[in-house]
Design an enzyme around this catalytic site. Structure first.
Site, short mmCIF file in Angstrom:
data_model
loop_
_atom_site.label_atom_id
_atom_site.label_comp_id
_atom_site.label_asym_id
_atom_site.label_seq_id
_atom_site.Cartn_x
_atom_site.Cartn_y
_atom_site.Cartn_z
N TYR A 22 -17.60 -11.58 49.59
CA TYR A 22 -18.77 -12.03 49.28
C TYR A 22 -18.61 -13.18 48.38
O TYR A 22 -19.61 -13.91 47.97
CB TYR A 22 -19.81 -11.12 48.78
N HIS A 36 -25.19 -16.22 48.07
CA HIS A 36 -25.99 -14.80 47.48
C HIS A 36 -25.04 -14.76 45.98
O HIS A 36 -25.84 -13.88 45.30
CB HIS A 36 -25.98 -13.86 48.29
N PHE A 94 -24.02 -3.86 44.78
CA PHE A 94 -24.57 -4.68 45.66
C PHE A 94 -25.97 -5.17 45.36
O PHE A 94 -26.72 -4.60 44.50
CB PHE A 94 -24.50 -4.10 47.28
N ASN A 101 -29.04 -5.24 46.52
CA ASN A 101 -30.30 -4.39 46.69
C ASN A 101 -30.37 -3.12 45.66
O ASN A 101 -31.60 -2.71 45.76
CB ASN A 101 -30.26 -3.80 48.09
N ASP A 128 -29.67 -16.83 43.19
CA ASP A 128 -30.02 -17.67 44.20
C ASP A 128 -31.09 -17.71 44.37
O ASP A 128 -31.95 -16.74 44.47
CB ASP A 128 -28.93 -17.43 45.35
N ASN A 136 -34.24 -9.33 47.23
CA ASN A 136 -34.27 -8.05 47.02
C ASN A 136 -33.22 -7.48 45.82
O ASN A 136 -33.77 -6.37 45.21
CB ASN A 136 -33.08 -7.19 48.26
#
Length: 189
Positions: free
Chosen positions: A17, A22, A64, A66, A91, A112
């Protein structure tokens, strides 16, 4: 106005990632840590990469996106940091690449990470630094879009916006948000 004591970069952990849209919040916090000769290190009790530079706490949740609120709430509780002393860098689909905006409070706008932080803190009145990444144009493409690296010209624009945000960080840290907002909103469009 309260000074900012905790700066949280939002993103997803791991090399898969690292270069995705993100993770724009992580990109800024990485540079801010480097500017202040601070090293982000794994800190289990905060579920994060964490560093401290003077009175400034830097955080990159490793839960992560969320579940970002768990990390933010843990640091805020431990150091007795109030919501208006927190800046969350994330972002922003609703801004084009190259734009950056500071604001206090508001909803999560479908983000989220923000949704989880609001739930964990129980309030919305923390500060946000919104880094524009653009929008794919189709709501159904959003998840795929944010989890892909930006095109070169988009990355260049995002990097310029991050540089503008770093330039106003002394005013942000001092709690001089009107000056920081005016300067940032004029320069990062």
């Amino acid at each position: 106005m309260a000074s900012i004591r905790l700066i949280v970069g939002l993103g997803n952990p791991g090399p898969d990632y690292a270069a995705t849209r993100h993770n724009a919040g992580f990109w800024l916090v990485d540079l801010l840590a480097r500017q202040h000769s601070a090293t982000l290190r794994a800190e289990g009790k905060f579920f994060s990469l964490y560093a401290r530079a003077g009175e400034m706490h830097l955080l990159e949740p490793q839960t992560f996106m969320n579940a970002s609120g768990k990390a933010v709430a843990a640091v805020a509780r431990f150091y007795k940091i109030q919501p208006d002393e927190i800046l969350v860098v994330h972002d922003e689909l609703d801004l084009p690449p190259g734009a950056a905006k500071l604001k206090q409070g508001g909803g999560h706008g479908g983000h989220n990470g923000l949704r989880d932080i609001i739930a964990a803190l129980g309030v919305q009145d923390f500060w946000r630094l919104r880094l524009g990444i653009g929008h794919p144009g189709n709501k159904a493409e959003v998840v795929n879009f944010v989890l892909k690296p930006p095109r070169k010209e988009e990355q260049d624009a995002i990097d310029r916006a991050i540089d503008c945000a770093l330039d106003v960080m002394p005013a942000v840290l001092a709690g001089n948000m009107p000056e920081a907002m005016k300067d940032l909103h004029t320069r990062a469009k």
